[in-house]
Design an enzyme around this catalytic site. Structure first.
Site, PDB file in Angstrom:
ATOM      1  N   GLY A  95      -3.374   4.550   1.599  1.00  0.00           N
ATOM      2  CA  GLY A  95      -3.615   3.317   2.085  1.00  0.00           C
ATOM      3  C   GLY A  95      -4.373   2.592   0.936  1.00  0.00           C
ATOM      4  O   GLY A  95      -5.101   1.360   1.079  1.00  0.00           O
ATOM      5  N   HIS A  96      -4.080   2.809  -0.355  1.00  0.00           N
ATOM      6  CA  HIS A  96      -4.468   1.785  -1.419  1.00  0.00           C
ATOM      7  C   HIS A  96      -3.082   1.478  -2.151  1.00  0.00           C
ATOM      8  O   HIS A  96      -2.111   1.764  -2.039  1.00  0.00           O
ATOM      9  CB  HIS A  96      -5.252   2.633  -2.551  1.00  0.00           C
ATOM     10  CG  HIS A  96      -4.991   3.695  -3.146  1.00  0.00           C
ATOM     11  ND1 HIS A  96      -5.478   4.843  -2.731  1.00  0.00           N
ATOM     12  CD2 HIS A  96      -3.943   3.994  -4.074  1.00  0.00           C
ATOM     13  CE1 HIS A  96      -5.011   5.995  -3.420  1.00  0.00           C
ATOM     14  NE2 HIS A  96      -3.945   5.386  -4.338  1.00  0.00           N
ATOM     15  N   LEU A 108       0.719  -1.158  -0.054  1.00  0.00           N
ATOM     16  CA  LEU A 108      -0.043  -0.068   0.252  1.00  0.00           C
ATOM     17  C   LEU A 108       0.708   1.095  -0.046  1.00  0.00           C
ATOM     18  O   LEU A 108       1.743   1.474   0.377  1.00  0.00           O
ATOM     19  CB  LEU A 108      -0.748   0.092   1.256  1.00  0.00           C
ATOM     20  CG  LEU A 108      -1.803  -1.314   1.471  1.00  0.00           C
ATOM     21  CD1 LEU A 108      -2.634  -1.184   2.598  1.00  0.00           C
ATOM     22  CD2 LEU A 108      -2.814  -1.420   0.145  1.00  0.00           C
ATOM     23  N   ASP A 109       0.257   2.299  -0.643  1.00  0.00           N
ATOM     24  CA  ASP A 109       0.839   3.726  -0.597  1.00  0.00           C
ATOM     25  C   ASP A 109       0.452   4.572   0.586  1.00  0.00           C
ATOM     26  O   ASP A 109      -0.247   4.003   1.442  1.00  0.00           O
ATOM     27  CB  ASP A 109       0.811   4.426  -1.719  1.00  0.00           C
ATOM     28  CG  ASP A 109      -0.631   4.756  -2.374  1.00  0.00           C
ATOM     29  OD1 ASP A 109      -1.620   4.592  -1.132  1.00  0.00           O
ATOM     30  OD2 ASP A 109      -0.766   4.999  -3.421  1.00  0.00           O
ATOM     31  N   THR A 110       0.982   5.759   0.521  1.00  0.00           N
ATOM     32  CA  THR A 110       0.740   6.452   2.147  1.00  0.00           C
ATOM     33  C   THR A 110      -0.978   6.898   2.070  1.00  0.00           C
ATOM     34  O   THR A 110      -1.390   7.227   2.973  1.00  0.00           O
ATOM     35  CB  THR A 110       1.443   7.838   1.838  1.00  0.00           C
ATOM     36  OG1 THR A 110       1.315   8.521   0.765  1.00  0.00           O
ATOM     37  CG2 THR A 110       2.729   7.494   1.922  1.00  0.00           C
TER      38      THR A 110
END
Length: 138
Positions: A18-19, A14-16
């Site tokens: 949250g996806h 996940l990225d920052t």
């Protein structure tokens, strides 16, 4: 029949926001392509022993819905052959509720590992080597 591989989105992907990180969509697509080749009886070592390897020449990703940690997805993969040295790879990443999260399309070929050039008939070459060539023309 279109081939597929199932994947669960993992927290570390996940990225920052949250996806799922955008680069991981490409990793899922790559995983499904190799799983298709393996299921057809063409694991990497068999391809290399025949003197060829798959090569991606162009890839386009359309991000349609976000994916979050724990999502179960199905990554489809289908090779579409025309005339010549290249073929199209059509893929989708589909959530378990049927929502298409991403569409990935690309142009691929089979590289002669000695001459470093694309081979003339990738469909024929793959079919001749495969244990289950029907999977390669989904």
């Amino acid at each position: 029949m279109t081939f597929f591989a199932d994947v669960t989105v993992r927290g570390y992907e996940l990225d920052t926001q949250g996806h799922l990180n955008q680069a991981v969509y490409l990793q899922y697509a790559e995983h499904a392509r190799w799983e298709l080749l393996r299921a057809a009886g063409l694991p990497q070592e068999k391809l290399l022993a025949s003197g060829v390897g798959p090569v991606a020449l162009e890839v386009t990703v359309k991000y349609l819905r976000e994916l979050r940690g724990g999502d179960e997805v199905r990554v489809t993969c289908r090779f579409v052959y025309g005339e010549g040295k290249t073929f199209t790879v059509e893929q989708q990443i589909v959530k378990d509720d049927g929502t298409v999260a991403a569409e990935i399309s690309g142009v691929a070929g089979m590289l002669d590992l000695t001459t470093r050039r694309l081979i003339a008939d990738p469909r024929g070459h793959l079919a001749a080597l495969a244990d289950n060539p029907d999977l390669l023309t989904g």
